[in-house]
Each structure stands twice: as structure tokens, then as C-alpha cells.
Design a protein around this motif. Sequence first.
Motif, mmCIF file in Angstrom:
data_model
loop_
_atom_site.group_PDB
_atom_site.id
_atom_site.type_symbol
_atom_site.label_atom_id
_atom_site.label_comp_id
_atom_site.label_asym_id
_atom_site.label_seq_id
_atom_site.Cartn_x
_atom_site.Cartn_y
_atom_site.Cartn_z
ATOM 1 N N CYS A 159 0.814 -1.227 0.000
ATOM 2 C CA CYS A 159 0.000 0.000 0.000
ATOM 3 C C CYS A 159 0.842 1.269 0.000
ATOM 4 C CB CYS A 159 -0.932 0.030 1.216
ATOM 5 S SG CYS A 159 -2.108 -1.326 1.263
ATOM 6 N N ILE A 160 2.036 1.202 0.630
ATOM 7 C CA ILE A 160 2.850 2.421 0.755
ATOM 8 C C ILE A 160 4.018 2.434 -0.241
ATOM 9 C CG2 ILE A 160 2.138 2.818 3.152
ATOM 10 C CD1 ILE A 160 4.928 1.814 4.048
ATOM 11 N N ALA A 161 3.922 1.577 -1.249
ATOM 12 C CA ALA A 161 4.952 1.528 -2.299
ATOM 13 C C ALA A 161 4.914 2.814 -3.140
ATOM 14 C CB ALA A 161 4.708 0.310 -3.182
ATOM 15 N N GLN A 162 5.795 2.911 -4.118
ATOM 16 C CA GLN A 162 5.791 4.052 -5.041
ATOM 17 C C GLN A 162 4.430 4.124 -5.748
ATOM 18 O OE1 GLN A 162 8.218 6.477 -5.433
ATOM 19 N NE2 GLN A 162 8.960 5.443 -3.597
ATOM 20 N N PRO A 163 3.952 5.341 -6.071
ATOM 21 C CA PRO A 163 2.602 5.497 -6.625
ATOM 22 C C PRO A 163 2.227 4.512 -7.727
ATOM 23 C CG PRO A 163 3.658 7.634 -6.411
ATOM 24 C CD PRO A 163 4.660 6.617 -5.970
ATOM 25 N N ARG A 164 3.129 4.296 -8.690
ATOM 26 C CA ARG A 164 2.784 3.422 -9.824
ATOM 27 C C ARG A 164 2.742 1.956 -9.431
ATOM 28 N NH1 ARG A 164 5.717 6.900 -14.318
ATOM 29 N NH2 ARG A 164 4.050 8.400 -14.584
ATOM 30 N N ALA A 165 3.407 1.622 -8.328
ATOM 31 C CA ALA A 165 3.433 0.219 -7.886
ATOM 32 C C ALA A 165 2.274 -0.103 -6.935
ATOM 33 C CB ALA A 165 4.767 -0.068 -7.195
ATOM 34 N N ARG A 166 1.593 0.943 -6.482
ATOM 35 C CA ARG A 166 0.483 0.729 -5.536
ATOM 36 C C ARG A 166 -0.732 0.123 -6.217
ATOM 37 N NH1 ARG A 166 0.471 6.620 -3.329
ATOM 38 N NH2 ARG A 166 2.707 6.606 -2.977
ATOM 39 N N PRO A 167 -1.317 -0.913 -5.630
ATOM 40 C CA PRO A 167 -2.544 -1.468 -6.220
ATOM 41 C C PRO A 167 -3.727 -0.529 -5.951
ATOM 42 C CG PRO A 167 -1.510 -2.980 -4.623
ATOM 43 C CD PRO A 167 -0.886 -1.639 -4.432
ATOM 44 N N SER A 168 -4.743 -0.613 -6.788
ATOM 45 C CA SER A 168 -5.964 0.179 -6.555
ATOM 46 C C SER A 168 -6.767 -0.474 -5.427
ATOM 47 C CB SER A 168 -6.812 0.203 -7.827
ATOM 48 O OG SER A 168 -7.278 -1.113 -8.107
ATOM 49 N N ALA A 169 -7.787 0.224 -4.941
ATOM 50 C CA ALA A 169 -8.662 -0.342 -3.901
ATOM 51 C C ALA A 169 -9.308 -1.625 -4.416
ATOM 52 C CB ALA A 169 -9.732 0.679 -3.516
ATOM 53 N N THR A 170 -9.719 -1.622 -5.682
ATOM 54 C CA THR A 170 -10.336 -2.809 -6.295
ATOM 55 C C THR A 170 -9.366 -3.990 -6.291
ATOM 56 O OG1 THR A 170 -11.621 -1.325 -7.711
ATOM 57 C CG2 THR A 170 -11.543 -3.639 -8.371
ATOM 58 N N ASP A 171 -8.101 -3.714 -6.663
ATOM 59 C CA ASP A 171 -7.079 -4.781 -6.676
ATOM 60 C C ASP A 171 -6.821 -5.311 -5.265
ATOM 61 O OD1 ASP A 171 -6.741 -4.552 -9.397
ATOM 62 O OD2 ASP A 171 -5.077 -3.126 -9.245
ATOM 63 N N LEU A 172 -6.731 -4.399 -4.309
ATOM 64 C CA LEU A 172 -6.450 -4.807 -2.921
ATOM 65 C C LEU A 172 -7.567 -5.675 -2.341
ATOM 66 C CD1 LEU A 172 -4.883 -1.518 -1.504
ATOM 67 C CD2 LEU A 172 -3.695 -3.696 -1.817
ATOM 68 N N LEU A 173 -8.804 -5.381 -2.745
ATOM 69 C CA LEU A 173 -9.933 -6.184 -2.250
ATOM 70 C C LEU A 173 -9.876 -7.623 -2.773
ATOM 71 C CD1 LEU A 173 -12.775 -3.513 -2.469
ATOM 72 C CD2 LEU A 173 -12.047 -4.682 -0.382
ATOM 73 N N LYS A 174 -9.155 -7.811 -3.893
ATOM 74 C CA LYS A 174 -9.010 -9.166 -4.458
ATOM 75 C C LYS A 174 -7.759 -9.867 -3.914
ATOM 76 C CE LYS A 174 -11.085 -7.684 -8.840
ATOM 77 N NZ LYS A 174 -10.687 -7.064 -10.106
ATOM 78 N N ASP A 175 -6.996 -9.161 -3.078
ATOM 79 C CA ASP A 175 -5.733 -9.699 -2.567
ATOM 80 C C ASP A 175 -5.973 -10.927 -1.678
ATOM 81 O OD1 ASP A 175 -3.280 -9.687 -0.557
ATOM 82 O OD2 ASP A 175 -2.702 -8.405 -2.239
ATOM 83 N N PRO A 176 -5.071 -11.916 -1.738
ATOM 84 C CA PRO A 176 -5.196 -13.101 -0.871
ATOM 85 C C PRO A 176 -5.277 -12.751 0.626
ATOM 86 C CG PRO A 176 -3.457 -13.414 -2.495
ATOM 87 C CD PRO A 176 -3.931 -11.997 -2.647
#
Length: 297
Positions: free
Chosen positions: A265-282
Motif C-alpha cells: 500500500c505504501i509503495a511508489q505510486p505506480r506500484a500501488r494497487p488500486s482499492a479494487t485490486d487490494l480487495l481481491k488480494d489473498p
Amino acid sequence: MPAENSNSYDREGEPFVEVDPTGRFGRYTDLLGSGAVKKVYRAFDQKEGIEVAWNQVRLRYFSEDPVLINRLHSEVELLSTLKNKNIIVCYNVWKDDERNTLNFITEVCTSGNLREYRKKHRHVSIKALKKWSKQVLEGLEYLHTHDPCVIHRDLNCSNIFINGNIGQVKIGDLGLATMVGRSHAAHSIIGTPEFMAPELYEEDYTEMVDIYSFGMCLLEMVTMEIPYSECDSVAKIYKKVTMGVQPGALNKVTDPEVKAFIEKCIAQPRARPSATDLLKDPFFSELNDGEELNSAS
């Protein structure tokens, strides 16, 4: 009791200090919270028979800038159209020219904000923290996929609220939010230093700043420590954030899965997943019972 007959008194009860133009909402004297330009009072919705929050922005702070006042008004009005179970409801918005205030009525959560709630309940399982986090992300997904896109810009544990009896979490205090077109980055510095993404300082950012702040919120939920509390000034926080130095609290996160998720979540802006992507995270796939987290003291 009809609103017309109750313009200044709640009959036998406590007197109202102020009533909104529709006569539906009455404000009491006691404060629920106070900020630099905004005060939040306890209030009552006579129509529904529920307690609400009366947010009052003193416009004298913006008196030199009528454009800003109009923008603030239109932003809050737009916020009142947002409808999502993880976003605080805004019932009414109006400008009071006589008192020179902008007022808006919002719902109240029974257990207050997540920062205070977490301090009060020191033993919380990883599973519970995941449940809270997932709801925050669901609120962010709604804001970020809204048209126009809404960026909160000041997400932190003091403006995430909870109904503790049902474990329902809601994002509030969207007064600093901004609407941006899909292709346009926002251009102003605003927020809480410990939770601000580095690109916020560059005044060129997207909704991904909220993902960074969410990561810092999760870090605070886990450690019960405000990120960068090792710094004794805003300047030192700014220096560490812009240099990419992670907060000291991250070393106190013993669960590798949680730590890896925060780092994402606190990675560089372009490496950060979106909220939608994070909700699909394991991370959220199995909300199994976790070990109790003791205080990080």
C-alpha cells in the motif's frame, strides 16, 4: 412534534441553539469534535428521531476568497449525493449568510473514531483488523470509481468511524476531499503529515494517495502507534517520507503477511494497487481467526 413548533426548543428537553432552514435538525451546545476551521456539534434529527452531527465551517477563514467558498460549498453538496454503506451519510447542506457559516448534517457512529476505539480495545485479532480494513477499502473503491472520481486526501484513523456493536466501519470527514476528472491529477497540498503520500508534497497526485494513507491506517491499527512518531517535527516527517524512509512502527509488525500487505500500500505510486485490486488480494481470502494482537508497548 412538528418541526414548525420547535424552532428553538426541544420542549422539556435541552434547548436547541440553532435549527436548520427546514426545521428538521436542531443543534445542541456540546461539541463532538473541533478542527482548524470546523466544529462538530451534537444535534438531533426530529423527523427520524435520531442523533446526528452538525458540522459547521466558519467562512471567515475563507473571507478573502469567495471562489474557494463556492468550491467548498459545491464539494460538500456533491458529497451529500454519495451513497455507500462505508461512507458517512451527509443529510443536508446549507450556507448561513447571517452567521457566515457553511453547515452540513452527517450521521454519527456509536463508537466514535477508529483511533480512540482501538486504544480502548487493546486486544484485537488479525481477523477483526482485516474486517475493518476491508470495509475502508470498499469505501475507497466507491469513492475512486465514482464519476467524478473522489479523492479523500486526509484519510487517517481519526476520521474513520465505527459502530462497534456491529463492527461496521465508515469513512468520514470528507470536507477536504476533492473531485477530479479521470485524466487530471489534483494540485494542492492538504492532509495529515504522518499519513500523507510523498507525491502529495509535490502537488501532483491521483487517488493513489488514499491507498498510501490506508496503508498507514492499517499500520496504526496493528501497532497502536501513529506512523513516524519517532519524528518530533513535521519537517522531519517530510524529509523521511520524501526520501522513502519507512516509519519505525513497521518494524513492530511481526506478522509477515500483514507487513507485506502494508508495504504494498505504501509503495511508489505506480506500484500501488488500486482499492479494487487490494480487495481481491489473498490477504482477505480467508478471514481465519488470528492470534490476539497485544499492545505494541
